[in-house]
Enzyme design. Structure first.
Site, PDB file in Angstrom:
ATOM      1  N   GLN A 108      -3.957   3.511   1.200  1.00  0.00           N
ATOM      2  CA  GLN A 108      -4.345   3.515   2.606  1.00  0.00           C
ATOM      3  C   GLN A 108      -4.505   4.962   3.079  1.00  0.00           C
ATOM      4  OE1 GLN A 108      -1.412   3.008   5.948  1.00  0.00           O
ATOM      5  NE2 GLN A 108      -2.401   1.028   6.113  1.00  0.00           N
TER       6      GLN A 108
ATOM      7  N   GLU B 221       7.611   0.536   5.032  1.00  0.00           N
ATOM      8  CA  GLU B 221       6.983  -0.519   5.828  1.00  0.00           C
ATOM      9  C   GLU B 221       7.102  -1.827   5.061  1.00  0.00           C
ATOM     10  OE1 GLU B 221       2.773   0.061   6.367  1.00  0.00           O
ATOM     11  OE2 GLU B 221       2.605  -1.521   7.867  1.00  0.00           O
TER      12      GLU B 221
ATOM     13  N   HIS C 171       0.819  -1.214   0.000  1.00  0.00           N
ATOM     14  CA  HIS C 171       0.000   0.000   0.000  1.00  0.00           C
ATOM     15  C   HIS C 171       0.847   1.256   0.000  1.00  0.00           C
ATOM     16  CE1 HIS C 171       0.470  -0.885   4.398  1.00  0.00           C
ATOM     17  NE2 HIS C 171       0.556   0.428   4.529  1.00  0.00           N
TER      18      HIS C 171
ATOM     19  N   GLU D 174      -5.055   0.487  17.260  1.00  0.00           N
ATOM     20  CA  GLU D 174      -4.841   1.164  18.545  1.00  0.00           C
ATOM     21  C   GLU D 174      -3.374   1.452  18.811  1.00  0.00           C
ATOM     22  OE1 GLU D 174      -6.408   2.650  20.849  1.00  0.00           O
ATOM     23  OE2 GLU D 174      -8.449   2.280  20.113  1.00  0.00           O
TER      24      GLU D 174
ATOM     25  N   HIS E 126       3.872   6.949   4.040  1.00  0.00           N
ATOM     26  CA  HIS E 126       4.854   5.874   3.862  1.00  0.00           C
ATOM     27  C   HIS E 126       4.468   4.990   2.690  1.00  0.00           C
ATOM     28  CE1 HIS E 126       1.885   3.931   6.658  1.00  0.00           C
ATOM     29  NE2 HIS E 126       2.149   2.849   5.967  1.00  0.00           N
TER      30      HIS E 126
HETATM   31 CO    CO Z   1       1.096   1.101   6.348  1.00  0.00          CO
END
Ligand code: CO
Length: 145
Positions: A55, A129, A8, A38, A79
């Site tokens: 995203q 990521e 993503h 969370e 990111h």
């Molecule tokens: Co991400």
């Protein structure tokens, strides 16, 4: 080659409803997953594009890293997430090659994935990521019986 796909591209937004509406009006995009994470202090909406996602991510707390990013740089690209077969292996390989990890070990991400973040310092200013999908975990479990 460690990277199998782009998982993503994350865009930090202040108003996730407005952002979802924008993608719907502009592209006819629908939300495939929506989740509060969370531990990261964020709410995410994932819009599927082929095998990848856009995203949309918004902070739910003032101390969330995404809140700080928006404060510092405004809304926008946050990111890029690369899909890998094995998050722990990919992380170890990047660290061995000199990258600075934010996560010392893979941890749960959204959609039942395993993820690890790499610091943008040393990555040409891009927060990276690494994402291992759950199906990879179950495939491996099946293979290994
Ligand atoms: Co991400």
């Amino acid at each position: 080659m460690l990277l199998t796909e782009i998982d993503h591209v994350a865009i930090a937004v202040k108003d996730i409803e407005a952002a979802i509406d924008f993608y719907r009006r502009m592209f006819g995009a629908e939300v495939a997953y929506r989740e509060v994470v969370e531990i990261d202090g964020v709410e995410e909406a994932l819009l599927k594009v082929a095998e990848s996602y856009v995203q949309l991510v918004t902070p739910i707390r003032h101390d969330s890293p995404v809140a700080k990013a928006i404060e510092k740089r405004g809304e926008g690209l946050h990111h890029i997430a690369y899909r890998v077969d094995d998050c722990a292996d990919a992380l170890a390989s990047m660290v061995a090659a000199g990258a600075t990890p934010i996560d010392k070990a893979p941890r749960p991400g959204s959609r039942g994935t395993l993820v690890a973040f790499i610091h943008p310092r040393g990555c040409f200013g891009t927060l990276i990521e690494l994402v291992q999908e759950e199906r990879r975990l179950s495939e491996r479990a099946e293979r290994e019986g």
